[in-house]
Design an enzyme around this catalytic site. Sequence first.
Site, short mmCIF file in Angstrom:
data_model
loop_
_atom_site.label_atom_id
_atom_site.label_comp_id
_atom_site.label_asym_id
_atom_site.label_seq_id
_atom_site.Cartn_x
_atom_site.Cartn_y
_atom_site.Cartn_z
N LYS A 150 0.83 -1.27 -0.06
CA LYS A 150 -0.13 0.11 0.11
C LYS A 150 0.87 1.15 0.11
O LYS A 150 0.65 2.12 -0.75
CB LYS A 150 -0.88 -0.07 1.25
N ASN A 151 1.96 1.32 0.71
CA ASN A 151 2.77 2.70 1.08
C ASN A 151 3.49 2.69 0.00
O ASN A 151 3.91 3.92 -0.47
CB ASN A 151 3.54 2.64 2.39
N CYS A 164 -4.26 8.90 9.63
CA CYS A 164 -4.21 8.09 10.89
C CYS A 164 -4.08 9.14 12.12
O CYS A 164 -3.35 10.00 12.14
CB CYS A 164 -3.30 6.93 11.01
N ARG A 196 1.49 15.04 12.55
CA ARG A 196 2.31 14.44 11.36
C ARG A 196 2.61 15.70 10.34
O ARG A 196 1.86 15.88 9.36
CB ARG A 196 1.45 13.46 10.57
N PRO A 197 3.40 16.71 10.74
CA PRO A 197 3.85 17.69 9.96
C PRO A 197 4.18 17.31 8.34
O PRO A 197 4.56 16.31 8.38
CB PRO A 197 4.61 18.43 10.71
N VAL A 198 4.21 18.48 7.58
CA VAL A 198 4.63 18.27 6.37
C VAL A 198 5.64 19.51 6.04
O VAL A 198 6.02 19.74 5.00
CB VAL A 198 3.58 18.54 5.31
N LEU A 211 8.91 19.40 6.18
CA LEU A 211 9.96 18.93 5.66
C LEU A 211 9.69 19.06 4.08
O LEU A 211 10.53 19.24 3.05
CB LEU A 211 10.53 17.69 5.88
N ASP A 237 5.36 0.49 11.72
CA ASP A 237 4.09 -0.01 11.25
C ASP A 237 3.74 -1.38 11.73
O ASP A 237 2.82 -2.13 11.51
CB ASP A 237 4.10 0.03 9.78
N ARG A 296 -8.84 -0.04 4.99
CA ARG A 296 -7.86 1.04 4.46
C ARG A 296 -6.34 0.28 4.02
O ARG A 296 -5.75 0.80 2.98
CB ARG A 296 -7.31 2.16 5.35
C1 UD1 Z 1 5.95 6.99 8.64
C2 UD1 Z 1 6.98 5.92 8.87
C3 UD1 Z 1 6.80 4.96 7.65
C4 UD1 Z 1 5.45 4.32 7.71
C5 UD1 Z 1 4.27 5.54 7.74
C6 UD1 Z 1 2.90 5.25 8.02
C7 UD1 Z 1 9.25 6.07 9.37
C8 UD1 Z 1 10.75 6.70 9.35
N1 UD1 Z 1 8.32 6.56 8.68
O1 UD1 Z 1 6.19 7.50 7.25
O2 UD1 Z 1 7.69 3.80 7.72
O3 UD1 Z 1 5.01 3.53 6.84
O4 UD1 Z 1 4.71 6.39 8.81
O5 UD1 Z 1 2.91 4.79 9.43
O6 UD1 Z 1 9.39 4.90 10.26
N2 UD1 Z 1 8.08 14.87 10.17
C9 UD1 Z 1 8.34 16.12 10.20
N3 UD1 Z 1 8.15 16.81 9.23
C10 UD1 Z 1 7.62 16.47 8.02
C11 UD1 Z 1 7.58 14.95 7.74
C12 UD1 Z 1 7.91 14.24 8.84
O7 UD1 Z 1 8.22 16.69 11.43
O8 UD1 Z 1 7.64 17.28 7.22
C13 UD1 Z 1 8.33 13.82 11.17
C14 UD1 Z 1 6.95 12.79 11.47
O9 UD1 Z 1 6.00 13.54 12.45
C15 UD1 Z 1 7.54 11.66 12.13
C16 UD1 Z 1 8.88 11.57 11.48
O10 UD1 Z 1 9.35 12.70 10.97
O11 UD1 Z 1 7.88 11.99 13.58
C17 UD1 Z 1 8.84 10.53 10.28
O12 UD1 Z 1 7.85 10.65 9.49
P1 UD1 Z 1 7.80 10.43 8.09
O13 UD1 Z 1 8.74 9.15 7.79
O14 UD1 Z 1 7.70 11.37 7.10
O15 UD1 Z 1 6.32 9.88 8.13
P2 UD1 Z 1 5.61 8.76 6.96
O16 UD1 Z 1 6.10 9.10 5.59
O17 UD1 Z 1 4.12 9.06 7.36
#
Ligand code: UD1
Length: 428
Positions: free
Chosen positions: A22-23, A118, A123-125, A127, A308, A400
């Site tokens: 899925k991912n 979820c 879960r910020p964006v 970056l 996960d 999902r």
């Molecule tokens: C994460 C998991 C991924 C999993 C998915 C769904 C890791 C490193 N990532 O991916 O394996 O499949 O969740 O559960 O294990 N963050 C920021 N700013 C950003 C993006 C991220 O602060 O712009 C933080 C997140 O809050 C989190 C960390 O970075 O604490 C890792 O996040 P990220 O890997 O981006 O999350 P997903 O891509 O959702």
Amino acid sequence: MDKLSILGNGPLEGRIPISGAKNSALKLQAASLLCEEPLVLTSMPNLADTRFMADLLRNLGVEVEWPKGEALCRMHAANITSTIAPYDLVRKMRATFNVLGPLLARVGHATVSLPGGCAIGARPVDLHLKAFEAMGADIVIEEGYVKAAALRGLRGAHINFPFVSVGATEHAMLAAVLAHGETILENAAAEPEISDLANCLNACGAKITGHGTSTIRIQGVAKLTGARHDVIADRIEAGTFAIAAAAAGGNVFLEGARAEDLGALIDALRRAGVTVEVESKGLRIKRNGGGLVAVDVDTRPHPGFPTDLQAQFMALMSIAEGTSTIRENIFENRFMHAPELSRLGANITVRGNEAIVKGVPKLKGAPVMATDLRASVSLVIAALVAEGETTVNRIYHLDRGFERLEEKLGRCGAKITRSGDSARSSGR
Ligand code: UD1
């Protein structure tokens, strides 16, 4: 609303085919926006999330051919007719945010709602957006929407992520493939899904090297064609069934599971007393009679133990002998399954980002509530070994991310039935 009823009834025996990830599929679907010719994905998982992404793509003008129940999805983004992803579509599923980068790269502008997804903490964006700014995009956030523009195109940039983010790495890659010049991503995520995306983009004419390591180089190209690409096997689905077999005991072959993507889990299972055999076409999980022993795990970016699989492993540890410490380092609010597992008799204490799990000899069935995707399946695993019946409510979370879960487990002997609206309409 649908629910699952599960009767704990001993070992699992049989073969479970592993679906496409899925991912990975969701990001590959977003990649179709970059391609002028059709992108054909095989081993597509039929899930609520991937179907939802297909609807969003149609909304943006992509021709999507994906007959119900089929594993082949053809997407053709010959003409992108909209660059707006509205709140209603993005709030339901976080990965839809990933259309921003491809739209920006291909069309030069996009307006995409900030994501939901979820409930596992903030879960910020930031970056993702910093990466686009480094590539020359102008970004404004207004009324919950990200408005991004790079009217003269994106340009290559040197981006050093402050910490590893799977989402930001993929998203930066999706934008950089059509930028002018070279982009270097440092401290990049090395998850198998990143390599799957890079391999697919390269098949479409992109120039990406270093994926699977912490430094990824992307030489921008003027356009991408199309390709046929097989979605990588879902390591989280495979890991989940491996843990289910470890918990229930028995002998289960996970067809298509890739040992190279599951090193941290295989190691933890073996330390817990489970036999894991790597075969040419998959993994065999065996536990016959022998007890389980407590093992500590710490979630980390790949190749560390995946966040996960944390909830599922906690379910396993709740019946192991001894005390295990499970530390969640990726998300700050990802222990919502702990109180639900406790309703089944597990002994779990949560302290900050640590859960202390004292193994108990047996669990007992009860009604429980699914809270997020991976948490839901941890309750299914616990229910398989609990005495009596467990009902898992709110399983739309499960749908999902898990394809035909009850059928796959049912074929291995689990007593698991669905009831509710979709069960009635589909005859499941
Ligand atoms: C994460 C998991 C991924 C999993 C998915 C769904 C890791 C490193 N990532 O991916 O394996 O499949 O969740 O559960 O294990 N963050 C920021 N700013 C950003 C993006 C991220 O602060 O712009 C933080 C997140 O809050 C989190 C960390 O970075 O604490 C890792 O996040 P990220 O890997 O981006 O999350 P997903 O891509 O959702």
